[in-house]
Design an enzyme around this catalytic site. Sequence first.
Site, mmCIF file in Angstrom:
data_model
loop_
_atom_site.group_PDB
_atom_site.id
_atom_site.type_symbol
_atom_site.label_atom_id
_atom_site.label_comp_id
_atom_site.label_asym_id
_atom_site.label_seq_id
_atom_site.Cartn_x
_atom_site.Cartn_y
_atom_site.Cartn_z
ATOM 1 N N ARG A 79 -12.838 70.558 -11.492
ATOM 2 C CA ARG A 79 -13.829 71.547 -11.896
ATOM 3 C C ARG A 79 -15.241 71.093 -11.541
ATOM 4 N NH1 ARG A 79 -14.626 71.282 -16.637
ATOM 5 N NH2 ARG A 79 -13.213 69.644 -17.330
ATOM 6 N N LYS A 219 -10.103 78.386 -16.406
ATOM 7 C CA LYS A 219 -11.128 77.991 -17.369
ATOM 8 C C LYS A 219 -12.169 79.092 -17.575
ATOM 9 C CE LYS A 219 -9.362 74.072 -18.466
ATOM 10 N NZ LYS A 219 -8.681 73.937 -19.781
ATOM 11 N N HIS A 238 -8.966 74.044 -27.355
ATOM 12 C CA HIS A 238 -8.470 73.366 -26.164
ATOM 13 C C HIS A 238 -7.421 72.362 -26.638
ATOM 14 C CE1 HIS A 238 -9.369 70.561 -22.508
ATOM 15 N NE2 HIS A 238 -8.371 71.381 -22.256
ATOM 16 N N SER A 258 -8.566 66.594 -20.354
ATOM 17 C CA SER A 258 -7.621 66.327 -19.273
ATOM 18 C C SER A 258 -7.344 64.824 -19.177
ATOM 19 C CB SER A 258 -8.185 66.832 -17.947
ATOM 20 O OG SER A 258 -8.344 68.223 -17.970
ATOM 21 N N LYS A 262 -2.151 65.899 -23.569
ATOM 22 C CA LYS A 262 -1.808 67.145 -24.272
ATOM 23 C C LYS A 262 -0.499 67.732 -23.775
ATOM 24 C CE LYS A 262 -5.179 69.878 -23.475
ATOM 25 N NZ LYS A 262 -5.593 69.081 -22.306
ATOM 26 N N THR A 263 -0.391 67.856 -22.467
ATOM 27 C CA THR A 263 0.803 68.472 -21.891
ATOM 28 C C THR A 263 2.026 67.585 -22.093
ATOM 29 O OG1 THR A 263 -0.482 69.683 -20.249
ATOM 30 C CG2 THR A 263 1.843 69.328 -19.768
ATOM 31 N N ASP A 277 -2.151 74.085 -23.404
ATOM 32 C CA ASP A 277 -3.579 73.845 -23.159
ATOM 33 C C ASP A 277 -4.544 74.664 -24.006
ATOM 34 O OD1 ASP A 277 -5.497 72.349 -21.644
ATOM 35 O OD2 ASP A 277 -5.956 74.145 -20.514
ATOM 36 N N ARG A 343 -1.940 68.370 -9.578
ATOM 37 C CA ARG A 343 -1.588 69.327 -10.629
ATOM 38 C C ARG A 343 -0.421 70.211 -10.225
ATOM 39 N NH1 ARG A 343 -4.304 69.522 -15.784
ATOM 40 N NH2 ARG A 343 -6.197 68.287 -15.542
#
Length: 552
Positions: A79, A219, A238, A258, A262-263, A277, A343
């Site tokens: 990003r 996003k 988030h 990131s 989390k994932t 997410d 990703r």
Amino acid sequence: MTGPGPRAAWGPVEGQETSMFETGLRNPTLGIEVQGYKARYARYNAEASALLETALVNGEGRLSRDGALVVDTGQFTGRSPKDKHIVVEPSTKDDIWWDGNRALRPEDFETLKADMLEVLADRDVEVQDLVCGAVAEHAVNIRLIAGFSWHALFLRHMLRRPPRDALSDYTPDFTIINLPHFRADPARHGTRSETVVAISFEQKLVLIAGTEYSGENKKAAFTILNHLYPARGILPMHCSANHSVQDAKDTALFFGLSGTGKTTLSSDRTRKLIGDDEHGWSDEGIFNFEGGCYAKTIRLSKESEPEIWDAVHAFGTVLENVVMDEDSRSLMLDDDTITENTRAAYPLERLANVAPDSRGAEPRNIFLLTCDAFGVTPPIARLSPAEARVLFLLGFTSKVAGTERGVGAPEPTFSTCFGAPFLTRPPAVYADLFEKRLEQSGAQVWLVNTGWSGGDVETGKRMPISVTRSLLRAAMNSTLGAVRFERDRVWGVEIPCDGPAEARPYLDPYDTWRDKDAFDRAADGLRSRIMPKLSELGVTFPLSRVPQTADL
């Protein structure tokens, strides 16, 4: 982009006269031309196989041996948060957190829009009519107008896809126009660089240009909901979320930036995944914003993360900047030649353990994940509600290479509410909602370090994922809460004196360092970074009294 076949194969939309060439299922009264946008060709709501086919025909990506689409996002592999702008408009200017968002004058936005629409008029585009939010009464419709077929495939995977029979009545609430090859002119458009993400809440329009990184689409949608939901009493978050297979009311949330896990940590065969997410927390409980997952793949292990591994190797998955063997087309997931931020985007239904309605009850446990590059944060700590609010506002972690432009080795950073780049309102708005939800639910909040142990980023090792998983399970099944706790010497929070066998050597970070003086220096370094941030919040450090360390 060119059409997927002979021009006649596109065909006009039945029952409507238009100066554009269009095809696909959509609301016949609300094409993009009615919205004031024109393109040479517009294809509406193509499904995954058609988008994959067109992306390959147009040379936008290559096919892996498993049928995944492998794309190279070019110059930008993450990003560009500094290039995100919000238009200063009468209806929203007093609500925007301008300390955290770059302002754009309305006249500059109009010039940018006019110039982009001029380019759009000579392009072939994909149009996807999608939905954010698993609860119908809270859902927000997002229309994407994309210059790349693979961007359309990406967002189709990531957001929620309306039933085909609902598209004839679809009305977008917001529209995203993404033209990656358009270059903004800072002198003409008031932008910081040639890359731009510009949001007008009055026009309900997002303009994205100058970057091929598809995460900007996702996003942008998250930012929209971050602005809309607090006014409805909904906390946008988030975080990832799951619930127990045996008890649907046993919901857990995993906050983190990131690279914090989390994932990975929410993908657990003993629990149903709600989402990986972005979620909302309303009076009715937790609901997913999305219809897909956006997982990091660098050094992905089939043994440690089998569900994600299978999804990455599935037909139609979008793989960003993943290296392939040129002959066999097999994936080389340990190769970070292009970026650490490799990703995979895939729909939720690729996973076996998914909550079918993408919803959960109010959480019993909330985990604030941090990737501590100093190596002095405990692997797990129990937080009081007051400590939870402070750490939610602090959002301490380390930026991991690749998730943003210009980030190399991990470095300590702070992202308020674990999502500062996506917040439009002042952080206290979200913290107040967080605190209110904690009070109503009685959820237990935990601080979890998925970063370094036994040393800092140069001398230590990453926390084993098996250790983290064992501690999370102990917290969720209440066995961890039954042990004796003592105060951590750095943060001043409560850490368990006992836990699962494999986690015991890691429970007190001080004990994992051979060089105790080096630990103290690292702790001092962390304090020097944290104290100014906490001072802004009006709290002292450590968060609670540490009896054994008087000089703290």
